[in-house]
Design a protein around this motif. Structure first.
Motif, PDB file in Angstrom:
ATOM      1  N   UNK A  51       0.854  -1.190   0.000  1.00 33.51           N
ATOM      2  CA  UNK A  51       0.000   0.000   0.000  1.00 33.51           C
ATOM      3  C   UNK A  51       0.892   1.242   0.000  1.00 33.51           C
ATOM      4  N   UNK A  52       0.633   2.157  -0.937  1.00 36.18           N
ATOM      5  CA  UNK A  52       1.448   3.364  -1.079  1.00 36.18           C
ATOM      6  C   UNK A  52       0.625   4.573  -0.661  1.00 36.18           C
ATOM      7  N   UNK A  53       1.244   5.450   0.133  1.00 36.88           N
ATOM      8  CA  UNK A  53       0.581   6.660   0.603  1.00 36.88           C
ATOM      9  C   UNK A  53       1.266   7.856  -0.056  1.00 36.88           C
ATOM     10  N   UNK A  54       0.460   8.728  -0.648  1.00 39.47           N
ATOM     11  CA  UNK A  54       0.982   9.781  -1.515  1.00 39.47           C
ATOM     12  C   UNK A  54       0.602  11.156  -0.980  1.00 39.47           C
ATOM     13  N   UNK A  55       1.581  12.066  -0.969  1.00 42.83           N
ATOM     14  CA  UNK A  55       1.340  13.481  -0.669  1.00 42.83           C
ATOM     15  C   UNK A  55       1.785  14.285  -1.886  1.00 42.83           C
ATOM     16  N   UNK A  56       0.933  15.195  -2.339  1.00 38.00           N
ATOM     17  CA  UNK A  56       1.183  15.950  -3.569  1.00 38.00           C
ATOM     18  C   UNK A  56       1.012  17.436  -3.273  1.00 38.00           C
ATOM     19  N   UNK A  57       2.034  18.236  -3.603  1.00 37.34           N
ATOM     20  CA  UNK A  57       1.984  19.678  -3.372  1.00 37.34           C
ATOM     21  C   UNK A  57       2.455  20.420  -4.623  1.00 37.34           C
ATOM     22  N   UNK A 112       5.716  23.110 -10.650  1.00 40.90           N
ATOM     23  CA  UNK A 112       5.494  21.681 -10.811  1.00 40.90           C
ATOM     24  C   UNK A 112       4.839  21.069  -9.592  1.00 40.90           C
ATOM     25  N   UNK A 113       4.661  19.758  -9.653  1.00 44.99           N
ATOM     26  CA  UNK A 113       4.103  18.995  -8.537  1.00 44.99           C
ATOM     27  C   UNK A 113       5.234  18.299  -7.787  1.00 44.99           C
ATOM     28  N   UNK A 114       5.232  18.460  -6.477  1.00 47.39           N
ATOM     29  CA  UNK A 114       6.173  17.768  -5.606  1.00 47.39           C
ATOM     30  C   UNK A 114       5.438  16.569  -5.022  1.00 47.39           C
ATOM     31  N   UNK A 115       5.886  15.363  -5.355  1.00 46.23           N
ATOM     32  CA  UNK A 115       5.167  14.146  -4.973  1.00 46.23           C
ATOM     33  C   UNK A 115       6.045  13.287  -4.068  1.00 46.23           C
ATOM     34  N   UNK A 116       5.553  13.057  -2.851  1.00 40.80           N
ATOM     35  CA  UNK A 116       6.218  12.161  -1.906  1.00 40.80           C
ATOM     36  C   UNK A 116       5.373  10.903  -1.754  1.00 40.80           C
ATOM     37  N   UNK A 117       6.000   9.742  -1.908  1.00 41.69           N
ATOM     38  CA  UNK A 117       5.324   8.461  -1.710  1.00 41.69           C
ATOM     39  C   UNK A 117       6.046   7.697  -0.602  1.00 41.69           C
ATOM     40  N   UNK A 118       5.271   7.089   0.311  1.00 42.78           N
ATOM     41  CA  UNK A 118       5.873   6.251   1.352  1.00 42.78           C
ATOM     42  C   UNK A 118       5.153   4.911   1.391  1.00 42.78           C
ATOM     43  N   UNK A 119       5.857   3.889   1.843  1.00 47.15           N
ATOM     44  CA  UNK A 119       5.282   2.551   1.981  1.00 47.15           C
ATOM     45  C   UNK A 119       6.144   1.756   2.957  1.00 47.15           C
ATOM     46  N   UNK A 120       5.594   0.623   3.423  1.00 47.93           N
ATOM     47  CA  UNK A 120       6.384  -0.250   4.297  1.00 47.93           C
ATOM     48  C   UNK A 120       6.163  -1.703   3.921  1.00 47.93           C
TER      49      UNK A 120
END
Length: 317
Positions: A143-149, A309-317
């Motif tokens: 499962x990937x969690x995404x933050x977009x700014x 642009x879009x700054x995209x951070x993805x996290x997962x474990x």
């Protein structure tokens, strides 16, 4: 009596059986609901981690403020916000982006143990390449969690040492610098007259620190690359080493590294631009400094200046 007692016992048994089934189903339903609640709160918690880490990256400059200039990343915490930004926008520092790219392990200070992440910038301008800052491998079943700014950033840390413009506005074409060539009658650099379209020279000085001369490559570029002014010429010299040789512009970046390094030893350089004085054929001239060894394919006009642009951070474990 025995018959009635048997019927009563059977009724009790059936009632108990139904109650057991109901309790069993209820317990399963409660377990399912509990698991869903746990999953929901877990997802919300992980999403909050992604959001918080993303905000820390784009809204703070890190600790210490100039952590990207430190020789060791030990004892530092990443933040990408431009320290000198006062515009209120999410403006990122190209040097901090480069530092995080070179030290991706710093992300471990923003996300929990066992988590991995990726940090990517997707420019609005499709002609610009996507910037991959941190790129750790993830499993397809994770499962990937995404933050977009939305952010603004410099594509690179290239430095403009000089810029001269021939613009449609008459006032913008006035030069306040008195060129040393004006003291030499044969090579006088008289100013152009844009009212009467009398050709002339627009000149200006620029300085380059001695410590950067040997670590920087220099290019002369125009915007647009193909300029319409057929009388446009350029030269670079210094007050102590005036030149009489002018050259035509080219549509590609022109490597002037050796010339700038030789003349830069004097401390001050002069960029001279000759124009036909037709303000309907505007153009800009740049002297661009890039880190030594930068491929010429990465030296492009559209890489200069702030980009969105879009700054995209993805996290997962």
């Amino acid at each position: 009596m025995d018959h009635k007692g048997f019927i009563f016992s059977l009724d009790v048994f059936l009632s108990l059986l139904i109650m057991i089934l109901i309790l069993g189903i209820s317990a399963d339903a409660m377990d399912i609901a509990g698991n869903r609640i746990d999953n929901f709160y877990s997802e919300q918690s992980h999403q909050r981690i992604a959001d918080d880490a993303c905000d820390i990256l784009i809204k703070t400059s890190g600790s210490p403020d100039y952590w990207e200039e430190m020789r060791s990343a030990s004892g530092t915490s990443p933040g990408l916000a431009d320290t000198n930004n006062s515009s209120g926008t999410n403006k990122l520092s190209s040097k901090k982006l480069e530092a995080l790219k070179n030290n991706p392990e710093l992300m471990d200070k923003l996300i929990p143990d066992g988590f991995k992440c990726s940090v990517t910038i997707y420019p609005f301008d499709s002609s610009l390449p996507i910037l991959s800052i941190v790129n750790q491998t993830n499993s397809f079943n994770t499962e990937i969690y995404v933050a977009n700014r939305t952010i603004v950033y410099n594509y690179n840390s290239y430095v403009i040492y000089s810029k001269l413009s021939i613009e449609q506005s008459l006032e913008a074409n006035k030069s306040h610098y008195k060129c040393p060539h004006s003291e030499i009658n044969h090579y006088a650099h008289d100013l152009p007259d844009f009212n009467d379209k009398i050709p002339g020279w627009v000149c200006d000085v620029f300085k380059i620190g001695q410590d950067t001369l040997n670590s920087t490559d220099f290019y002369l570029m125009t915007d647009p690359p193909h300029i319409l002014d057929q009388g446009a010429l350029w030269m670079i010299d210094s007050p102590n080493n005036l030149s009489a040789t002018s050259e035509r512009f080219e549509a590609c970046p022109m490597d002037v590294t050796r010339r700038v390094r030789d003349l830069g030893k004097d401390g001050v350089l002069i960029l001279h631009i000759h124009t036909s004085a037709d303000r309907n054929m505007p153009f800009k001239v740049y002297i661009l400094g890039v880190p030594s060894g930068t491929p010429v394919s990465d030296v492009k006009i559209n890489y200069l200046g702030l980009k969105s642009g879009y700054f995209v951070l993805k996290i997962w474990n």
